[in-house]
Write a protein that holds these residues in place. Structure first.
Motif, short mmCIF file in Angstrom:
data_model
loop_
_atom_site.label_atom_id
_atom_site.label_comp_id
_atom_site.label_asym_id
_atom_site.label_seq_id
_atom_site.Cartn_x
_atom_site.Cartn_y
_atom_site.Cartn_z
N ILE A 142 19.63 38.80 21.96
CA ILE A 142 20.20 38.01 22.41
C ILE A 142 21.76 38.49 22.06
O ILE A 142 21.82 39.06 20.93
N GLY A 159 11.10 32.72 28.70
CA GLY A 159 11.60 33.38 29.22
C GLY A 159 10.96 34.78 29.56
O GLY A 159 10.75 35.59 29.15
N HIS A 180 17.09 40.35 28.37
CA HIS A 180 18.84 40.25 27.32
C HIS A 180 18.72 38.80 27.36
O HIS A 180 19.15 38.16 29.19
N TRP A 181 19.36 37.76 27.08
CA TRP A 181 19.84 37.10 26.88
C TRP A 181 21.45 36.85 26.09
O TRP A 181 21.17 37.48 24.76
N ARG A 195 12.52 40.75 22.96
CA ARG A 195 14.10 39.74 23.46
C ARG A 195 15.17 39.73 22.77
O ARG A 195 14.92 39.79 22.35
N LYS A 250 29.88 36.58 28.79
CA LYS A 250 28.40 37.04 30.55
C LYS A 250 29.98 37.61 30.79
O LYS A 250 29.71 38.60 32.66
N VAL A 266 19.64 28.92 23.96
CA VAL A 266 19.35 30.58 24.22
C VAL A 266 18.42 30.92 23.93
O VAL A 266 17.57 31.55 25.04
N LYS A 289 15.01 28.82 25.32
CA LYS A 289 14.44 29.71 26.62
C LYS A 289 14.27 31.01 27.19
O LYS A 289 12.82 31.70 27.42
N ALA A 290 14.91 31.72 25.78
CA ALA A 290 14.43 32.68 25.85
C ALA A 290 13.12 33.11 24.73
O ALA A 290 11.71 34.54 25.47
N ASP A 293 13.40 38.00 30.84
CA ASP A 293 14.09 38.54 31.03
C ASP A 293 14.83 38.62 28.93
O ASP A 293 13.80 38.57 28.44
#
Ligand code: NAI
Length: 266
Positions: free
Chosen positions: A182, A230, A234-235, A180, A242, A223, A226-227, A232
């Motif tokens: 970040i 999760g 990319h976080w 992941r 964003k 974040v 969650k990463a 995904d």
């Protein structure tokens, strides 16, 4: 005292800022935390904040490959070989025009931000492979989405971390290890006071001049939490990040114009 079967995370740059907030978050969620940093005083304070039974302390310079092996071995001795998450978070910045940075400032950023992350991934891989469902999390930056002026080397290092993470996520899928990446927008930590020998300016000055948003370390830690669970790769931390990701992709000319106007405000 060891991890007692708890999930285990090893965090570099854990004595300050995003690393420390993430250590607190994972400890609160019941994880056992390896706190790694070069800052002995900061590590001691972090250990007190987390509670000695929830963490182990590791003096580690991420540039030192031998120390990586030694400290990960010491940490996983207490976790029964378990390494659920390796968080490559340690990073440094120097702020100023490309030509005003010293050679040492250039090398330091490349050595810590890129080689430090590569060293961690290489030293930790076998332990991650040995832990079902494990995740390697690398902290890049929104400066890895569009090259930032006065942070050219820093930006380059964060593009490298993003590219490395994307490639390793594919490679490590052979081993059942997820990767992941970040990418925080500005977060309120001591790194915002970073300057360079050739400049009186700090990152914080540009933020003030540009009226940019700054996020909290708790938002960044959330974040990362969650990463770790999760799917995904990319976080992004922060709405401003964003927006940049969107703009960098679909209107790079506008991003360039905005960065140029922020570079030297009159
Ligand atoms: P910070 O300065 O609060 O924490 C960085 C920590 O890394 C410090 O405890 C420091 O002692 C440690 N460190 C420095 N060199 C080291 C080395 N060679 N070996 C081991 N530890 C070392 O900064 P912050 O903001 O918490 O930074 C964490 C990560 O987040 C960095 O990779 C940074 O580039 C990234 N980041 C930060 C943003 C921000 O606005 N704060 C924005 C985007 C990314």
């Amino acid at each position: 005292m060891g991890a007692d079967g708890r999930k285990a995370i090893f965090i570099t740059g854990a004595a300050s800022g995003i690393g420390l907030a993430t250590a607190k978050r994972f400890a609160r969620e019941g994880w056992y935390v390896g706190l790694a940093d070069i800052d002995a005083g900061g590590l001691k304070a972090a250990r007190e904040a987390l509670g000695a039974g929830n963490c182990g302390v590791h003096r580690l310079d991420v540039r030192d490959r031998a120390a990586w092996k030694k400290e990960l071995a010491a940490f996983t001795k207490g976790t029964n070989g378990r390494l659920d998450v390796l968080l490559n978070n340690a990073g440094v910045a120097h702020y100023g025009w490309f030509e005003d940075l010293t050679d040492d400032e250039v090398d330091r950023q490349i050595d810590i931000n890129i080689k430090g992350v590569v060293n961690g991934a290489r030293a930790g891989l076998d332990l991650l492979i040995g832990t079902p469902g494990s995740v390697l999390i690398n902290v890049a930056s929104c400066a890895g989405l569009f090259g930032a002026p006065k942070m050219a080397i820093y930006s380059a290092t964060k593009f490298a971390v993003k590219g490395l993470s994307e490639a390793l996520d594919l490679e490590f899928s052979r081993h059942g290890v997820a990767v992941r990446c970040i990418m925080p927008w500005f977060v309120d930590t001591p790194i915002l006071q970073a300057g360079s020998q050739g400049s009186n300016e700090k990152i914080a000055d540009t933020i003030r001049q540009g009226g940019s948003e700054v996020y909290t370390v708790e938002e960044a830690a959330d974040v990362i939490w969650k990463a770790a669970q999760g799917k995904d790769l990319h976080w992004i931390v922060g709405k401003a990040g964003k927006r940049l990701r969107f703009a960098a992709r679909f209107m790079p000319g506008a991003v360039r114009k905005q960065l140029l106007s922020m570079m030297d405000p009159v």
